[in-house]
Design an enzyme around this catalytic site. Sequence first.
Site, PDB file in Angstrom:
ATOM      1  N   HIS A 156     -12.850  -1.205  -1.672  1.00 41.01           N
ATOM      2  CA  HIS A 156     -11.869  -0.649  -2.607  1.00 41.01           C
ATOM      3  C   HIS A 156     -10.838  -1.675  -3.055  1.00 41.01           C
ATOM      4  O   HIS A 156     -10.141  -1.458  -4.036  1.00 41.01           O
ATOM      5  CB  HIS A 156     -11.162   0.552  -1.970  1.00 41.01           C
ATOM      6  CG  HIS A 156     -12.054   1.746  -1.836  1.00 41.01           C
ATOM      7  ND1 HIS A 156     -12.036   2.797  -2.727  1.00 41.01           N
ATOM      8  CD2 HIS A 156     -13.026   2.032  -0.942  1.00 41.01           C
ATOM      9  CE1 HIS A 156     -12.954   3.687  -2.374  1.00 41.01           C
ATOM     10  NE2 HIS A 156     -13.570   3.250  -1.285  1.00 41.01           N
ATOM     11  N   ASP A 364      -4.713  -5.804  -7.298  1.00 38.28           N
ATOM     12  CA  ASP A 364      -5.109  -4.441  -6.944  1.00 38.28           C
ATOM     13  C   ASP A 364      -6.611  -4.315  -7.169  1.00 38.28           C
ATOM     14  O   ASP A 364      -7.122  -4.840  -8.162  1.00 38.28           O
ATOM     15  CB  ASP A 364      -4.376  -3.440  -7.852  1.00 38.28           C
ATOM     16  CG  ASP A 364      -3.937  -2.196  -7.108  1.00 38.28           C
ATOM     17  OD1 ASP A 364      -4.618  -1.829  -6.131  1.00 38.28           O
ATOM     18  OD2 ASP A 364      -2.927  -1.591  -7.514  1.00 38.28           O
TER      19      ASP A 364
HETATM   20  C1  GDG Z   1      -6.909   1.505  -2.771  1.00 34.94           C
HETATM   21  C2  GDG Z   1      -6.873   0.200  -3.583  1.00 34.94           C
HETATM   22  C3  GDG Z   1      -7.960   1.402  -5.491  1.00 34.94           C
HETATM   23  C4  GDG Z   1       0.843   7.747  -4.752  1.00 34.94           C
HETATM   24  N1  GDG Z   1       2.036   8.323  -4.517  1.00 34.94           N
HETATM   25  C5  GDG Z   1       1.798   9.621  -4.353  1.00 34.94           C
HETATM   26  C6  GDG Z   1       0.431   9.833  -4.481  1.00 34.94           C
HETATM   27  N2  GDG Z   1      -0.118   8.686  -4.735  1.00 34.94           N
HETATM   28  C7  GDG Z   1      -1.553   8.533  -5.032  1.00 34.94           C
HETATM   29  C8  GDG Z   1      -1.749   8.133  -6.474  1.00 34.94           C
HETATM   30  C9  GDG Z   1      -3.127   7.544  -6.423  1.00 34.94           C
HETATM   31  C10 GDG Z   1      -3.198   6.980  -5.003  1.00 34.94           C
HETATM   32  O1  GDG Z   1      -2.136   7.544  -4.256  1.00 34.94           O
HETATM   33  C11 GDG Z   1      -2.968   5.485  -4.986  1.00 34.94           C
HETATM   34  O2  GDG Z   1      -4.121   4.869  -5.449  1.00 34.94           O
HETATM   35  P1  GDG Z   1      -4.113   3.373  -5.931  1.00 34.94           P
HETATM   36  O3  GDG Z   1      -5.393   3.136  -6.595  1.00 34.94           O
HETATM   37  O4  GDG Z   1      -2.950   3.155  -6.844  1.00 34.94           O
HETATM   38  O5  GDG Z   1      -3.833   2.461  -4.672  1.00 34.94           O
HETATM   39  P2  GDG Z   1      -4.215   2.310  -3.086  1.00 34.94           P
HETATM   40  O6  GDG Z   1      -3.623   3.384  -2.263  1.00 34.94           O
HETATM   41  O7  GDG Z   1      -3.736   0.939  -2.747  1.00 34.94           O
HETATM   42  O8  GDG Z   1      -5.811   2.401  -3.005  1.00 34.94           O
HETATM   43  C12 GDG Z   1      -6.794   0.503  -5.070  1.00 34.94           C
HETATM   44  C13 GDG Z   1      -8.048   2.624  -4.590  1.00 34.94           C
HETATM   45  O9  GDG Z   1      -8.094   2.242  -3.206  1.00 34.94           O
HETATM   46  C14 GDG Z   1      -9.286   3.466  -4.900  1.00 34.94           C
HETATM   47  O10 GDG Z   1     -10.450   2.697  -4.825  1.00 34.94           O
HETATM   48  O11 GDG Z   1      -7.753   1.832  -6.821  1.00 34.94           O
HETATM   49  O12 GDG Z   1      -6.846  -0.704  -5.809  1.00 34.94           O
HETATM   50  O13 GDG Z   1      -5.774  -0.609  -3.170  1.00 34.94           O
HETATM   51  O14 GDG Z   1      -4.123   8.510  -6.541  1.00 34.94           O
HETATM   52  O15 GDG Z   1      -1.611   9.243  -7.291  1.00 34.94           O
HETATM   53  N3  GDG Z   1      -0.168  11.034  -4.354  1.00 34.94           N
HETATM   54  C15 GDG Z   1       0.634  12.084  -4.091  1.00 34.94           C
HETATM   55  N4  GDG Z   1       1.996  11.958  -3.971  1.00 34.94           N
HETATM   56  C16 GDG Z   1       2.618  10.741  -4.109  1.00 34.94           C
HETATM   57  O16 GDG Z   1       3.844  10.624  -4.015  1.00 34.94           O
HETATM   58  N5  GDG Z   1       0.073  13.285  -3.945  1.00 34.94           N
END
Ligand code: GDG
Length: 468
Positions: A156, A364
């Site tokens: 990821h 990312d």
């Molecule tokens: C890894 C990789 C890759 C955030 N704050 C809240 C909340 N979130 C949710 C977002 C989003 C998720 O968390 C974060 O996803 P990301 O993709 O931005 O980042 P990582 O956690 O680092 O994830 C990344 C991912 O895996 C998938 O393959 O895209 O690059 O690092 O969905 O909305 N959700 C809630 N409340 C919050 O305050 N419910």
Amino acid sequence: MNRIVIVSNRVGPLTDTGRAGGLAVALVDVLRERGGLWFGWSGEVSEQGTYGALKFTEEGTVSTATIDVAQVDYDEFYAGFANRALWPTLHYRLDLTDFDRRLEEGYRRVNERFAARLVPLLRPDDIIWVQDYHFFLLGEMLRAAGVKNPIGFFLHIPFPVPEVLTALPNHKKIVHAMLSYDLIGFQTTNHLAAFERYLFEEVGGSREDDGAIAAMDRRVHAAAFPIGIDAEAFSKFPESKEGGENLALVRAELDDRKQIVGVDRIDYSKGLPERFTAFERLLELYPEHKGEVSLLQIAPPSRSEVRAYSQIQRLLEGLSGRINGRFSDLDWTPIHFITRSFPRRSLAGIYRGSAVGLVTPLRDGMNLVAKEYIAAQDPENPGVLVLSRFAGAAEEMSEAVIVNPYSIDEMAEALRTAIQMPLEERKERFEILNDKVMTNTATTWAHAFLDRLLEIHEPPEDIERQAF
Ligand code: GDG
């Protein structure tokens, strides 16, 4: 149809609690379709750790099986090698790494324990799909235990160029273990190319006729499978009760002013200090935006037991306090910095109420917030996505306003462009981006990966037990 077995560090939940990540929801859908088992860490630390009883839950055709870890496993594996060696290295932050043999050994041990507990649960026709950097070694250990099923692995987070990866003292062991998987999926062609370069240049690998790469006496298929979100559902969230209430709150608070929104776990890879500073630069360069534009940053803390994480949280608290002290007025505060999480439906309402989505990680794998922001927009009056060129998402989402997150001036100018963008241009960019987000979803991603895994799997020859 073959049962799917998913292995990941955190498991479930099986029902959409509103707080579960979109990825969890999508994986449950795939498990439901074919029937499946989700195996991983319970989230608990206990004395018996990985030797304790398995915990099972079941819902229709889907079950979960989880194990605890011991405190020493948590410290050396999760808060240790995974998040103090692998995470920073793979995000190009060699300055933040802690390479310690004890942590490396803890990582190996926990992978081995997970493999040992998973093997008895497996059936001969299962398809096994291992997720992410916590389990680079698991496939090799399953093979060593005689497992002949198709085993895929999806990373990821980014796979860095060999010049960076080779700083990891055990890079060869890690990559060699990765070659035990049948198929390795990366988020972007860029990460895939870095992996292939490692194999060709570091260990003398070569491409075979069927597209696989042979290296270090093994062969592997690798491809890019950019992950998506549950876009259909997300696009409807702003109209849900919770989403609508939050949208109304944001609108009432803003009046006629504009809001820029960022949503990220607190993590040094997300470029948050640079983002706050770029917003400050916007107010310096273009004072007419004072009182007119604010930045809402939602940032739930994560991994706070790792020093680099608690440090960055303190840094952000200081920065937002300083910028607010400098620019606030009686009726306007420039930065709203909220360090707690919101339910997914509420987030969607907040996205829709924000004129700009600001997604500026320094590195990312993909970044799902970029896709969620687009899916949540009102097609008649969409906001503008400002996106870092170093997010995996930039490979697909070139119609966003693309920025270099290391250049504070460039980000400030991009914010101004976004705030002032005419409706027609906003709609044009949105329509293309939205089409992509709606087409390449979490479900199509999972199907593409699993179909390919079944296509390429050849039952492996007997493998001698390896010394790790
Ligand atoms: C890894 C990789 C890759 C955030 N704050 C809240 C909340 N979130 C949710 C977002 C989003 C998720 O968390 C974060 O996803 P990301 O993709 O931005 O980042 P990582 O956690 O680092 O994830 C990344 C991912 O895996 C998938 O393959 O895209 O690059 O690092 O969905 O909305 N959700 C809630 N409340 C919050 O305050 N419910």
